[in-house]
Write an enzyme that holds these catalytic residues in place. Structure first.
Site, mmCIF file in Angstrom:
data_model
loop_
_atom_site.group_PDB
_atom_site.id
_atom_site.type_symbol
_atom_site.label_atom_id
_atom_site.label_comp_id
_atom_site.label_asym_id
_atom_site.label_seq_id
_atom_site.Cartn_x
_atom_site.Cartn_y
_atom_site.Cartn_z
ATOM 1 N N HIS A 257 0.851 -1.194 0.000
ATOM 2 C CA HIS A 257 0.000 0.000 0.000
ATOM 3 C C HIS A 257 0.879 1.233 0.000
ATOM 4 O O HIS A 257 1.964 1.224 0.583
ATOM 5 C CB HIS A 257 -0.913 0.015 1.233
ATOM 6 N N GLU A 312 -7.881 -5.260 -0.358
ATOM 7 C CA GLU A 312 -8.394 -6.005 -1.506
ATOM 8 C C GLU A 312 -8.310 -7.518 -1.329
ATOM 9 O O GLU A 312 -9.087 -8.255 -1.930
ATOM 10 C CB GLU A 312 -7.633 -5.592 -2.774
#
Ligand code: ACO
Length: 367
Positions: A257, A312
């Site tokens: 991320h 996700e």
């Protein structure tokens, strides 16, 4: 013209990706990447997701914006679903080659809107209808009209399948939609704010945000996550599959991320939701084994870069567990994020300021 050496080809470009650049001031959400904390309008995500329906979380995010007028938000979203169903005939006659995502974009472009702030309700409330209808058209099934008396999550699942969903599935979808409602200045929200800053209307800003969301480095990741889980198939294959993928310099979808240097707090919220769905899902157990193998492999491959699980990975597992087809993962992300995009656009427009940064020219100089 003389071709000057291009420094961008020789040295890493410090401006690439705007990493660390503060490009907006917002009251909507804050992402603390060092400590793994996400705050939406003064509340931690754990206080919101799993404790309330989507509409209540939107109401919380929108509390300064006064968008639903005299109606309650569930009622306003119900009316927006009814209004959105009017464009479904257009979706049915459009090209068969459109993806579900593209058909939703078409429906969004055709929604009867006013161009004003109230469009936030019409778009956010109506998008689930476009999503469900586009899916059914892709499956050669007849679209199902909304029931404006139901909550968005329940009605969305009903419009997809034709049956009222089990309460646990609606709860899980509510949890997911709230989890992804807003998330600081992510790529799609930034895109929405840039478009909104030109005083373009909400519809255009949401269409632009959808384009930004669709890429695999952002909201396009969960479908490939499920593909990876299926390709690995069994826990004993995980380590070799992942090692081979990293050796080919592939990215593991659902990991890493830009902001978080810890586990994404939204991954924890979604795993808690999975536990509520029951302990016996073999795919969930497989996913957990794959996650452990991936984290170990990423640590070996990139010892200097903390790479952890992002939202996700468990988005894919949770949505799969409640029977949602993988082609709908990115569209559902858009449905959950749309109220966040709208709030950011309105906030940006209140500032009245056009977003227009500068670039560093490294091309040829005139002779
Ligand atoms: N798998 C393998 N390696 C990775 C991964 C990954 N998932 N993520 C980052 N890396 C590596 C990169 O290859 C790079 O290595 P290098 O320096 O040797 O080239 C290093 O870690 C840093 O990566 P960057 O791309 O510079 O980091 P950035 O902050 O720009 O990337 C991103 C963030 C795009 C999310 C990245 O982690 C990624 O591609 N993840 C996989 C896709 C994904 O899961 N996307 C969903 C993100 S969550 C969301 O949008 C809702």
């Amino acid at each position: 013209m003389t071709e000057a050496p291009n420094p961008a080809h020789m040295t890493p470009d410090p401006t690439a990706g705007l990493e660390g650049v503060v490009a907006a001031t917002t009251r909507l959400s804050d992402v603390d990447g060092r400590n793994g904390i996400l705050i939406l309008r003064g509340k931690r995500i754990e206080e919101l997701a799993g404790t309330m329906p989507f509409e209540s979380a939107v109401q919380h995010l929108w509390q300064d914006l006064d968008l639903a007028g005299a109606s309650s938000l569930p009622q306003a979203f119900g009316e927006a679903r009814r209004a959105a169903f009017a464009v479904v005939p257009l979706l049915e006659t459009a090209s068969r080659n459109l993806t579900v995502f593209e058909r939703i974009e078409l429906g969004l472009a055709a929604l009867p809107l006013t161009g004003g702030r109230g469009d936030a309700v019409a778009i956010s409330g109506g998008l689930p209808v476009l999503l469900a209808a586009s899916h059914r058209i892709a499956c050669d099934a007849l679209p199902i009209a909304p029931d404006s008396t139901l909550e968005t999550a329940t009605d969305l699942l009903r419009m997809l399948t034709g049956e009222l969903p089990p309460a646990a599935h609606a709860d899980a979808l509510n949890r997911y939609l709230v989890t992804i409602l807003d998330h600081g200045l992510n790529a799609s929200t930034f895109a929405a704010r840039v478009i909104g800053s030109t005083q373009a209307d909400l519809k255009q800003a949401v269409l632009g945000a959808m384009g930004a969301l669709s890429g695999p480095l952002h909201g396009g990741a969960p479908g490939p996550v499920l593909d990876m889980i299926d390709a690995i198939g069994r826990p004993e294959n995980a380590e070799s599959w992942i090692t081979a993928a990293l050796a080919r310099k592939e990215r593991l979808m659902g990991f890493g991320h830009r902001i978080y240097r810890t586990r994404d707090p939204r991954a924890d919220v979604l795993t808690a939701g999975l536990r509520l769905l029951g302990p016996d899902n073999p795919k969930v157990r497989l996913a957990e084994e794959i996650e452990a193998a991936a984290l170990a492999a990423l640590k070996r491959a990139k010892p200097d870069r903390p790479l952890d699980t992002n939202v996700e990975f468990y988005t894919a597992v949770l949505l799969d567990a409640i029977g949602v087809d993988r082609s709908l993962f990115t569209p559902l992300f858009a449905a959950g994020r749309t109220p966040g995009w709208c709030a950011h656009v309105l906030e940006q427009q209140q500032s009245g300021k056009l977003i227009r940064p500068s670039s560093r020219y490294v091309g040829p100089t005139p002779a």
